[in-house]
Write an enzyme that holds these catalytic residues in place. Structure first.
Site: not given
Length: 721
Positions: A65, A230
């Site tokens: 992603h 993250c």
């Protein structure tokens, strides 16, 4: 969510055998629907994200992603692989692959939906249904949340007799099967939820009664607050949160998670933090407002640990609480310590202390220097003899405006040394260091100790305040320490040392350095220019670059700088412009040697280089440091040497080509910059050509193959000449 994934974005028979091929296969589906505008650029962004941290998760899941400027709207593609694809997970290859594409400016609503999907991946029933679903439309509906895992399984069971044959890789149900596919007796049936590979672990049941992990009081269960984050903030952040929450329920603890993701975050209620018995921080980027959790038993790990072993983390934090282990209070750290790494050496801290002062000083240098330069440009070099604008200012006279600019700039310059000293002390001792630091810096100006005096005053001030803070003080006096006692004692000590002990030697050293610079000529000046050029291009805005820049600005940070000091400033700025301009030129003349992303960065590098922002070359140096950095250093050294040889001067500390009217010998100065840019460009092109392959070679090969399949011969040509 209905538009985020459709049947066209689902591949239930993904044949790719590598993560790069899988990402390309799914991205091509996005591009075919117009969701991705530049396939190569998007794949480069995916690869960059993958390089930060593998995106494979335990339980057979891969979630490549990224955020990308080449994505038009938040999009999700799903592929199911029979053979499995290695995405770097500890337990082996992934058979479920989700490619998540978010625009660079994705709105919170879409990111919230993506976070919900990430949480679903922690649901064993959801992943089991995806492994058994027979058609792309049902798979898309399941991912969108339009159908539940149970309904998806039932729909497949009902459809199997009519279709007679399930899609490749999916379970085949018999007419008598009324249960979910996980319960079918065929070899291809998906495992039951209880048997599906779980992306998290569970703690041993005995931990619930282990004295080391027992609840501190019988009145309430053990309470944990957690933070997950993250680098991209799209997937891992929310998967770790879901995994921790599930493990908390199984362990019988109260666990509340704050997700610091791309869609923003809602801070935990301070009352929750105060009542918590322990803290879990699962993150790969700095936790925002981390000081809130000081004084609590804390487990600090990477975000993947929160996904893969949440039970262990819960057990660990309970054991720390039982032993009474807590983190240090936030007040114990200075600004440098709070931004550094544990175990840093004294040399590293010293550099950060000095850079703390320099970073606060540079805006004063830029503002003051440019105003003074404008004053000279408008009023000539006699503007420094003009009377005060308080006594004489005529609105219609250019000389009055020139004097105004010059005098404002002079006031700004007067802050340079005090600000430098004050914020060096701040980096060492936090806010209590500001008062003695500013006092010491002002004294350095008074005794003509200049820049060197400011450095010494800042370091001494920080050391004195730190020593005072270590003295045990009665409780009754602690309230007045920061506002009365520390400023009083530290200012007196620093003032004494600067006036009586070290001020005169430092002033002598400052004068000696100034005289040495003023005496530079010929070969010595050229060598100095080359050395400064090498330093400016070595780390592109890093510590070495800052040392050279600070050395140059220190020379002109006076009301009447020497000619040599202005030559040094000119050489430093000229050399600092070379790396981004050279990379921009290289991407123009030999674009095929660079990826699509680098060519886009090259367009921005033209403006950054012209503005004297060396950091514009960092993307190129990060991707290929062994070729880019030496090439930049060669060009920078040539430019610095030529600038000194040509005798170019500069009073302004910044501005690039926009302050050319303020440069002495501007034509020769621009020739020096152009020579360095051409040298760096030629060298980097030669080195990349000799390498035998290009960073975008794999991408270009894929593009050419795709073009061949489409029958478009013109796309076989190189991207750029």
């Amino acid at each position: 969510m209905s538009e985020m994934i459709t049947a066209d974005l689902v591949d239930l028979d993904l044949s790719a055998d590598t993560k790069e091929a899988a990402a390309r296969a799914l991205a091509e589906r996005m591009a075919a629907l117009g969701r991705v505008t530049d396939l190569a650029g998007f794949l480069a962004d995916v690869a960059t994200r993958e390089a930060q941290m593998p995106t494979g998760l335990d339980g057979g899941i891969g979630i490549p992603h990224c955020r990308s400027a080449h994505v038009t709207e938040p999009t999700l593609a799903f592929g199911r692989s029979a053979a499995g694809i290695d995405f770097g997970a500890a337990d082996g290859p992934a058979d479920l692959v989700f490619l998540i594409a978010a625009p660079a400016g994705a709105d919170d609503a879409h990111l919230t939906i993506l976070s919900a999907l990430a949480r679903q991946l922690m649901n064993a029933e959801f992943t089991a249904a995806l492994r058994s679903v027979a058609d792309t439309a049902t798979a898309a509906a399941l991912i969108r949340g339009d159908v539940t895992p149970q309904k998806a399984a039932a729909a497949q069971t009902d459809a199997a007799p009519a279709s007679g044959e399930a899609s490749s890789g999916s379970a085949q149900a018999s007419p008598a099967d009324d249960a979910a596919p996980a319960e079918a007796g065929t070899p291809d049936a998906a495992p039951a939820p209880s048997e599906a590979p779980a992306p998290k672990d569970t703690t041993d049941p005995k931990d619930a009664t282990d004295p080391a992990t027992a609840d501190p009081t019988p009145e309430h269960p053990f309470r944990i607050v957690a933070v997950t984050s993250c680098p991209t903030g799209i997937a891992h952040t929310y998967m770790a949160a879901e995994s921790l929450e599930n493990a908390g329920r199984e362990a019988g603890v109260e666990l509340v998670v704050e997700t610091q993701g791309s869609a923003g975050f809602t801070r935990l209620d301070p009352a929750l933090i105060a009542a918590a018995d322990g803290v879990i921080l699962a993150h790969d980027v700095p936790v925002r407002d981390k000081d809130r959790f000081a004084g609590k038993p804390t487990v600090d790990v990477g975000v993947k640990a929160g996904i893969n072993r949440p039970g262990e983390l819960i057990t660990e934090v309970r054991q720390k609480a039982a032993r009474g282990e807590t983190t240090a209070p936030a007040a114990a750290g200075t600004p440098v310590e709070r931004t550094g790494e544990p175990g840093e050496g004294y040399g590293t801290k010293l550099r950060k202390w000095l850079m703390s002062g320099v970073s606060y000083m540079v805006p004063f240098v830029a503002a003051g220097g440019l105003l003074i330069a404008i004053g000279f440009a408008l009023g000539g070099y006699k503007v420094n003899k003009a009377p005060s604008v308080m006594d004489h200012f005529v609105w219609t006279q250019t000389d009055s405006w020139a004097a105004l600019m010059f005098q404002i700039g002079g006031v700004a310059f007067a802050f340079l040394v005090p600000v430098l000293a004050g914020y060096i002390a701040y980096g060492i001792a936090d806010r209590p260091g500001l008062v003695p630091g500013f006092v010491g810096g002002s004294i350095a100006l008074t005794i003509n100790a200049g820049f060197l005096g400011g450095l010494a005053a800042g370091l001494i001030s920080g050391a004195v305040v730190t020593a005072i803070q270590r003295v045990r003080i009665p409780q009754a006096l602690r309230g007045i320490m920061p506002v009365v006692v520390i400023p009083l004692i530290s200012s007196a000590v620093v003032g004494f040392l600067m006036f009586v002990v070290i001020g005169k030697p430092i002033a002598t050293a400052q004068k000696g350095m100034t005289d040495w610079l003023s005496g530079l000529s010929g070969a010595n000046a050229v060598l100095l220019g080359a050395l400064l050029g090498l330093m400016m291009c070595f780390d592109l805005g890093g510590p070495v670059n800052k040392v050279a820049y600070t050395f140059a600005t220190a020379g002109i940070a006076v009301s009447d700088p020497s000619d040599s000091a202005m030559k040094i400033m000119a050489a430093v700025m000229a050399a600092g412009m070379v790396p981004p301009l050279a990379m921009a030129l290289a991407t123009t003349v030999r674009g095929r040697l660079f990826t699509e992303t680098e060519r886009e960065n090259g367009k921005a590098a033209w403006v950054l280089g012209a503005s004297f922002i060396s950091e514009g070359a960092i993307p190129f140096a990060a991707a290929d440091p062994l070729r880019v950095i030496p090439s930049a250093m060669v060009g920078g050294a040539l430019t610095g040497a030529l600038s000194m040889a040509f005798g170019a001067t500069l009073r302004a500390p910044h501005g690039g080509v926009f302050v050319v009217p303020l440069i002495g010998n501007p034509f020769l100065y621009l020739i020096a910059v152009a020579a360095g840019v051409c040298a760096s460009t030629a060298l980097v092109v030669a080195l990349k050509t000799l390498r035998g392959s290009t960073p975008g070679g794999e991408r270009e090969k894929g593009e050419h193959e795709q073009a061949g399949r489409a029958g478009s011969a013109d796309r076989e040509q190189p991207v750029a000449a």
